[in-house]
Enzyme design. Structure first.
Site, PDB file in Angstrom:
ATOM      1  N   LYS A  39       0.838  -1.199   0.000  1.00  0.00           N
ATOM      2  CA  LYS A  39       0.000   0.000   0.000  1.00  0.00           C
ATOM      3  C   LYS A  39       0.875   1.252   0.000  1.00  0.00           C
ATOM      4  O   LYS A  39       2.074   1.195   0.262  1.00  0.00           O
ATOM      5  CB  LYS A  39      -0.905  -0.003   1.227  1.00  0.00           C
ATOM      6  N   TYR A 272      15.102  30.357   7.675  1.00  0.00           N
ATOM      7  CA  TYR A 272      14.024  31.192   8.192  1.00  0.00           C
ATOM      8  C   TYR A 272      14.103  31.390   9.704  1.00  0.00           C
ATOM      9  O   TYR A 272      14.356  30.446  10.454  1.00  0.00           O
ATOM     10  CB  TYR A 272      12.663  30.584   7.842  1.00  0.00           C
TER      11      TYR A 272
END
Length: 406
Positions: A39, A272
């Site tokens: 999956k 940042y």
């Protein structure tokens, strides 16, 4: 290779490792068949190439959570293994799944009704696995709903609409083998199996064990085990042992080149909000992978607490400052001689002390499953084969262009 291959990073997936891991898992559960769970694009490793490698390693079943995943496996030519799919809503393409000889899980009364309708439209019996919720509190029939639905399933089987192939469930605490909930679920599952068999069900498979239970709980291997993360070489129980302790090899290596290297003064911030401020004159490097590629923003670093580990020039360093959307910065140290183009490994097998997905999971406060499955689709999956005599067919992954090399 086209435009996708020019992306300045890649996830290298060793198909030989997947084959080897399935063989190891088979050895841990010698009395059971192995369902390799593929999956989520094979936990980020590439659906079809990984499934093909798992089958080559001895898996006789494949597990695909979503119906489109199961159909993609059949469309790619994987006709030999049995395929089970289990997570769908009303209106899912169940007729196509029945026609493609895909086994369907049933977890609710409405789902059984839609499976029967699909089977009649397809003109063939649907292969059904009843899922019982033994205590996870997620998908599956409660014990009372299981008992109530069972007679209808057996009537539909007598009518030729379905074939009741299996009964299954999922553990809530498999990664804590001694947890009392494990034993409680074992008992509840055994009761559901007994109820089905006493009612006349001729089950092909009973399955409960996921990766953790495959490795640590042989008493519940039953006829079929369903390893997922372990297929890709990561330990589902890192507190009990790493991959090597269970005969596993991590299959994915995430790597990128340095794309910029420059001197940076002491006392200057990086990335940042200047979360990381240099304590001395140094050299910094830029790595072109960020949270849009699946690098966890929670793995940002400060001078006191380096972020996610990076292998650069044989040394393990940490992300310096905030993880950005497309890039991270690394403090290479005073006098560093690294250059643009030099390889950076975010995680891999751990050989030589290099970082692993589990290392990133610890820094980010998550699990290794999330680290590998979150790698974004714009990162090319490059499938290689470290077994020199192996023959591998190149099959494109749905998420990215692939290269398969012997």
């Amino acid at each position: 290779m086209g435009a996708v291959s020019s992306y300045p990073a890649r996830a290298v997936v060793d198909l030989a490792a997947i084959r080897s891991n399935v063989r190891s898992l088979s050895a841990h559960a010698p009395s059971a068949q192995v369902m390799a769970v593929v999956k989520a694009d094979a936990y980020g490793h590439g659906l079809v190439p990984s499934a093909t490698a798992a089958v080559a390693g001895g898996a006789t079943w494949l597990g695909a959570a979503q119906v489109p995943e199961a159909l993609a496996l059949r469309a790619a030519g994987l006709a030999g293994p049995r395929i089970l799919t289990w997570l769908y809503g009303p209106g899912a393409p169940l007729r196509e799944a029945v026609e493609a000889d895909v086994d369907l899980s049933v977890s609710a009364h409405w789902a059984f009704e839609e499976v029967v309708t699909a089977a009649r439209a397809a003109g063939r019996a649907a292969r059904v696995h009843l899922k019982v919720d033994t205590g996870l509190g997620r998908n599956g029939l409660t014990a009372s709903d299981f008992a109530a639905l069972l007679p209808a399933v057996l009537r539909a089987e007598a009518d030729g609409a379905v074939r009741l192939v299996g009964v299954w469930s999922h553990l809530a605490f498999a990664d804590e083998p001694e947890h009392p909930a494990v034993r409680a679920q074992e008992v509840a599952f055994a009761e559901a199996v007994r109820l089905a068999e006493d009612a006349g069900a001729r089950l092909e498979v009973r399955h409960l064990a996921n990766s953790a239970a495959t490795l640590t709980n042989p008493s519940i291997h039953y006829d079929l085990v369903r390893p997922g993360i372990a297929v890709y070489g990561l330990s589902p129980v890192p507190q009990l042992g790493g991959p090597a302790d269970f005969g596993l090899v991590p299959a994915m290596t995430l790597e990128a080149p340095l794309v910029n290297v420059k001197e940076w003064p002491a006392g200057a911030g990086m990335s940042y909000a200047h979360q990381y401020v240099t304590e001395r004159d140094t050299v910094i490097g830029l790595v072109p992978l960020g949270y849009a590629d699946g690098v966890p923003r929670h793995a940002s670093g400060t001078a006191d607490a380096p972020g996610g580990p990076l292998l650069v020039g044989g040394r393990v360093l940490g992300v310096a400052g905030r993880v950005c959307m497309d890039q991270v910065v690394v403090d290479l140290g005073p006098g560093a001689t690294d250059r643009a183009g030099d390889r950076v490994e975010l995680f891999g097998t751990g050989a030589g002390g290099g970082p692993t997905a589990e290392d990133w999971a610890r820094v980010a406060g998550t699990i290794s499953y999330e680290i590998v499955t979150r790698i974004g689709p714009r990162v090319p999956r490059v499938h290689v084969d470290s077994e020199p005599d192996a023959r591998v067919d190149a099959v494109p992954s749905p998420s990215a262009e692939n290269e398969v090399r012997a």
